[in-house]
Design a protein around this motif. Structure first.
Motif, short mmCIF file in Angstrom:
data_model
loop_
_atom_site.label_atom_id
_atom_site.label_comp_id
_atom_site.label_asym_id
_atom_site.label_seq_id
_atom_site.Cartn_x
_atom_site.Cartn_y
_atom_site.Cartn_z
N ASP A 1 -0.21 12.43 7.96
CA ASP A 1 -1.11 11.74 8.21
C ASP A 1 -1.46 10.71 8.02
OD1 ASP A 1 -4.08 12.27 9.59
OD2 ASP A 1 -4.85 12.59 7.49
N LEU A 2 -1.37 10.42 6.60
CA LEU A 2 -0.98 8.81 5.75
C LEU A 2 0.45 7.86 6.61
CD1 LEU A 2 -1.19 10.37 1.84
CD2 LEU A 2 -2.53 9.09 2.84
N LEU A 3 1.33 8.43 6.13
CA LEU A 3 2.62 8.38 6.99
C LEU A 3 2.56 7.86 8.89
CD1 LEU A 3 5.15 10.32 5.20
CD2 LEU A 3 4.32 8.10 4.49
N THR A 4 1.35 7.97 9.55
CA THR A 4 1.73 7.56 10.05
C THR A 4 -0.10 7.03 11.05
OG1 THR A 4 0.19 9.90 10.74
CG2 THR A 4 2.61 10.00 11.24
N ALA A 5 -0.67 6.40 10.03
CA ALA A 5 -1.91 6.29 10.10
C ALA A 5 -1.52 4.19 10.25
CB ALA A 5 -2.35 5.82 8.71
N ALA A 6 -2.39 2.94 10.56
CA ALA A 6 -1.81 2.02 10.76
C ALA A 6 -1.19 1.54 10.04
CB ALA A 6 -3.48 1.33 10.93
N GLN A 7 -2.01 1.19 8.39
CA GLN A 7 -1.17 0.65 7.58
C GLN A 7 -1.21 2.42 6.43
OE1 GLN A 7 -4.34 -2.01 5.97
NE2 GLN A 7 -2.81 -3.20 6.05
N PRO A 8 0.09 2.74 6.72
CA PRO A 8 0.85 3.64 5.58
C PRO A 8 1.10 3.09 3.61
CG PRO A 8 2.60 2.99 6.83
CD PRO A 8 0.89 2.05 6.97
N PRO A 9 0.89 4.15 3.06
CA PRO A 9 0.89 3.23 2.33
C PRO A 9 2.84 3.81 1.90
CG PRO A 9 0.30 5.95 2.27
CD PRO A 9 0.31 5.33 3.21
N THR A 10 3.05 3.01 0.68
CA THR A 10 4.84 2.82 0.70
C THR A 10 5.77 3.81 -0.82
OG1 THR A 10 4.77 1.09 -1.61
CG2 THR A 10 4.63 0.51 1.08
N ALA A 11 4.36 4.13 -1.62
CA ALA A 11 4.28 5.36 -2.51
C ALA A 11 3.11 6.49 -2.23
CB ALA A 11 3.68 4.34 -4.07
N ILE A 12 3.61 7.60 -2.81
CA ILE A 12 2.66 8.85 -2.92
C ILE A 12 2.68 9.45 -4.47
CG2 ILE A 12 1.14 10.34 -1.96
CD1 ILE A 12 2.96 9.80 0.73
N PHE A 13 1.14 9.40 -5.14
CA PHE A 13 1.14 10.04 -6.38
C PHE A 13 0.82 11.64 -5.80
CE2 PHE A 13 -2.20 10.83 -10.27
CZ PHE A 13 -1.10 12.10 -10.76
N GLY B 1 -6.12 -3.79 -10.46
CA GLY B 1 -6.72 -4.75 -10.28
C GLY B 1 -6.70 -4.38 -8.64
N LEU B 2 -6.85 -3.02 -8.32
CA LEU B 2 -6.68 -2.49 -6.66
C LEU B 2 -7.75 -1.87 -6.53
CD1 LEU B 2 -3.39 -1.64 -6.71
CD2 LEU B 2 -3.88 -3.61 -5.48
N ASP B 3 -8.36 -1.23 -5.81
CA ASP B 3 -9.37 -0.69 -4.58
C ASP B 3 -8.78 0.94 -4.86
OD1 ASP B 3 -11.71 -2.67 -5.41
OD2 ASP B 3 -11.24 -3.28 -3.43
N VAL B 4 -9.42 1.50 -5.45
CA VAL B 4 -9.48 2.96 -4.61
C VAL B 4 -9.60 2.87 -3.41
CG1 VAL B 4 -9.84 5.20 -4.99
CG2 VAL B 4 -9.24 4.16 -7.62
N LEU B 5 -8.73 3.38 -2.02
CA LEU B 5 -9.50 3.07 -0.70
C LEU B 5 -9.27 4.36 -0.44
CD1 LEU B 5 -6.52 0.22 0.51
CD2 LEU B 5 -9.55 -0.10 -0.41
N PRO B 6 -11.08 4.72 0.33
CA PRO B 6 -10.79 6.14 0.05
C PRO B 6 -9.59 7.08 1.87
CG PRO B 6 -12.92 4.99 0.27
CD PRO B 6 -11.95 3.94 -0.02
N GLU B 7 -9.02 5.95 2.34
CA GLU B 7 -8.64 6.21 3.45
C GLU B 7 -7.17 6.89 2.65
OE1 GLU B 7 -9.70 3.30 3.11
OE2 GLU B 7 -7.90 1.86 4.45
N LEU B 8 -6.97 6.47 1.12
CA LEU B 8 -5.18 6.49 0.74
C LEU B 8 -5.53 7.50 -0.23
CD1 LEU B 8 -4.23 3.33 -0.62
CD2 LEU B 8 -3.05 4.72 1.61
N VAL B 9 -6.74 8.55 -0.12
CA VAL B 9 -6.88 8.92 -0.62
C VAL B 9 -7.29 10.92 -0.33
CG1 VAL B 9 -8.60 10.20 -3.18
CG2 VAL B 9 -7.74 8.49 -2.91
N ARG B 10 -6.04 11.68 -0.96
CA ARG B 10 -6.93 13.23 -0.02
C ARG B 10 -6.19 14.81 -1.54
NH1 ARG B 10 -5.11 11.48 5.82
NH2 ARG B 10 -5.95 9.75 4.79
N PHE B 11 -7.59 15.49 -0.58
CA PHE B 11 -7.53 16.74 -1.21
C PHE B 11 -6.72 17.62 -0.58
CE2 PHE B 11 -10.57 13.38 -2.42
CZ PHE B 11 -10.92 13.49 -3.52
N GLY B 12 -5.45 18.38 -0.67
CA GLY B 12 -4.73 19.05 -0.33
C GLY B 12 -5.24 21.06 -1.81
#
Lengths: 347, 347
Positions: free
Chosen positions: A243-255, A219-230
């Motif tokens: 970049d993700l971890l220094t954002a205002a609302q950083p993720p608590t987990a990264i796949f 039931g979670l949205d895929v937020l564009p700011e949490l998806v990156r392409f390397g």
């Protein structure tokens, strides 16, 4: 040039005596497909005796006598020279040898003239079949000559959907990885992919689909700011994770869609004095053997099933390998180490 | 099973037209050993045209016609399945194909029955020769059947000194690594080895000999407290480096006898808040491609010359490979990155 003479080696009688079982038991253990009628202990004793004495089964002896019917060709674009993917050959060979067949490997490095010459040569040996392997999972143009012999596409897909293909289940892998983070209690779960979706790389597309499906299930949205392409390397993992971890609302987990990207994310966490998994959970993909288990803490990841895929391709050849155009997806197992835990506090 | 029909491909005339040179030039570029009579530009144009058109040289065509004389066997204990060592196959194959020969690879995983069957099979194909490769540098017992065909031992040494062997120059590598640290001004130079000397592993023994020789050249004693013996993994690199760096008189530089050990030493430096190379210089060995260049800072190391060794072994087969019992040592080049600098102050 000298031709070796057939050697008179140990007999089945010798193996039975060494293992302390009857000749009939030795024969059944060695010649049944699974040997499952016997206990593990009995089978192990027979196998140890075979190993110790260097005994060759009838199938092995037949290979030596006839020379021409006990061979499976393995044609790789560069598979034997890619780190880790060599495990595919290990699995294929192990399975072939169980039935007394040899695996004859040729690598083409993507050179089409060399590929044609290698294939011609294999066919002139009257191989029982050909495994056509890709270095990494993608859609391949399969040489026409493969249509005349039992063949399987391995670690890739026949672009024209004629041959049977065996490939990793990228989508299920992405789903499993993301669910593992969600089940630990994370809700802000980022993904750093290894390629853009336009690349049509099955690993990038499939792992991302699995991510979106798991998020949607939860039931979670895929937020564009949490998806990156390397591009699947440490450098991009580092940059995107910073970049993700220094954002205002950083993720608590990264796949991280591969282990090298995850290594970069580890380096970013270290730079920011974040502890894994206390402050940040990370999951990878590939279970790259010289990397994942050696990171501190050990990286939880999905394993590319190289050995199993190699075994399966040879299994199909041994059964005649009907060109049914199907792609058979092999599950990537979850390898749990110490890089994932529950989030510190619910956001 | 269908046999492929010979295909009528592009001619030398087509290649000449595509490259904008004469047929004679194409012939000379493709058939001379080095093609050195022509400019790089001319050779590149011809090679590009060959590649683009998929042209096969006479040697390649002969391989296809005769089928039996254009093949070199490559028998590896596990070389194709060992990460990185696959580069040996890449080099061997590249060199074989330059002369229009195919490389037929079989892996035995150390199984003697499989090895005998593979070798019998290769000999029944009347291969031009056999490269017998070890997964890592050691002394090998060579199968008797190799005495009847041109053969070379690769990345290892024939224990009985009958065949010609091609192996990395471990001692010169250890000398070069240590001199590099000494030349930067270090005098307290530690070594973390990858095995005990009793193991008789050529890499452990040779790299250590190189270290002692370089120290001796510089008029320095080899201090027992600065020499450690691990098992070549990260964990031992970490433990021994921690121990060395927390001693009363720590070293200012460490020669780690492989890159994985060096990675462990990096982790120890990080734990102790030491900056590499400012506080501590580190040099590795192997130039493991998924590791050395990705460490922060990039690891200065010695490269195992896999491609060159593979090429050299095939080259020897093409020249008849006399069984002269010699071991030919190939230089391990120094790969400079950013993990070595001068010491902060002279001790």
């Amino acid at each position: 040039m000298a031709r070796p003479r057939p050697r008179s080696g140990p007999t089945m009688h010798d193996v039975a005596a060494e293992a302390g079982v009857s000749q009939a038991t030795v024969s059944l253990v060695l010649n049944s497909a699974t040997g499952s009628r016997f206990s593990n202990d009995t089978r192990k004793r027979v196998q140890d005796a075979v190993q110790k004495l260097g005994y060759r089964t009838n199938a092995h002896a037949k290979t030596l006598r006839d020379g021409i019917s006990g061979i499976i060709g393995f044609l790789g674009d560069a598979v034997a020279t890619a780190p880790f993917a060599g495990k595919i050959i290990e699995g294929a060979q192990e399975r072939a040898w169980e039935d007394g067949l040899l695996l004859l490997t040729m690598n083409t490095g993507g050179n089409k003239a060399l590929e044609a010459a290698s294939l011609d040569s294999m066919l002139s040996y009257k191989v029982a079949g050909v495994v056509y392997a890709g270095m990494y999972h993608r859609r391949l143009d399969v040489p026409e000559a493969l249509m005349g012999v039992p063949s399987v596409v391995l670690n890739s897909q026949d672009r024209k959907l004629r041959l049977h293909s065996v490939a990793p289940d990228e989508e299920l892998g992405g789903l499993t990885a993301t669910r593992h983070l969600l089940n630990a209690g994370h809700t802000r779960v980022a993904m750093i992919n290894i390629e853009t979706l336009e690349s049509e790389l099955p690993a990038a597309v499939g792992r991302f689909r699995g991510y979106t499906q798991a998020m949607s299930e939860a039931g979670l949205d895929v937020l564009p700011e949490l998806v990156r392409f390397g591009r699947g390397n440490e450098e991009d993992g580092f940059t995107h994770a910073m970049d993700l971890l220094t954002a205002a609302q950083p993720p608590t987990a990264i796949f991280c869609a591969n282990d090298r990207t995850a290594w970069g994310a580890y380096q970013a966490a270290q730079e920011l004095h974040l502890s894994i998994p206390r402050d940040l959970s990370i999951i990878g993909f590939d279970n790259q053997e010289t990397l994942a288990q050696h990171l501190r803490p050990g990286l939880t990841t999905l394993e590319l099933p190289f050995v199993e895929m190699g075994r399966r391709a040879v299994d199909l050849i041994l059964r005649g390998a009907e060109p049914d155009g199907q792609v058979e997806f092999i599950t990537c197992p979850l390898i749990e180490r110490n890089s994932v835990t529950h989030p510190k506090e619910k956001p």
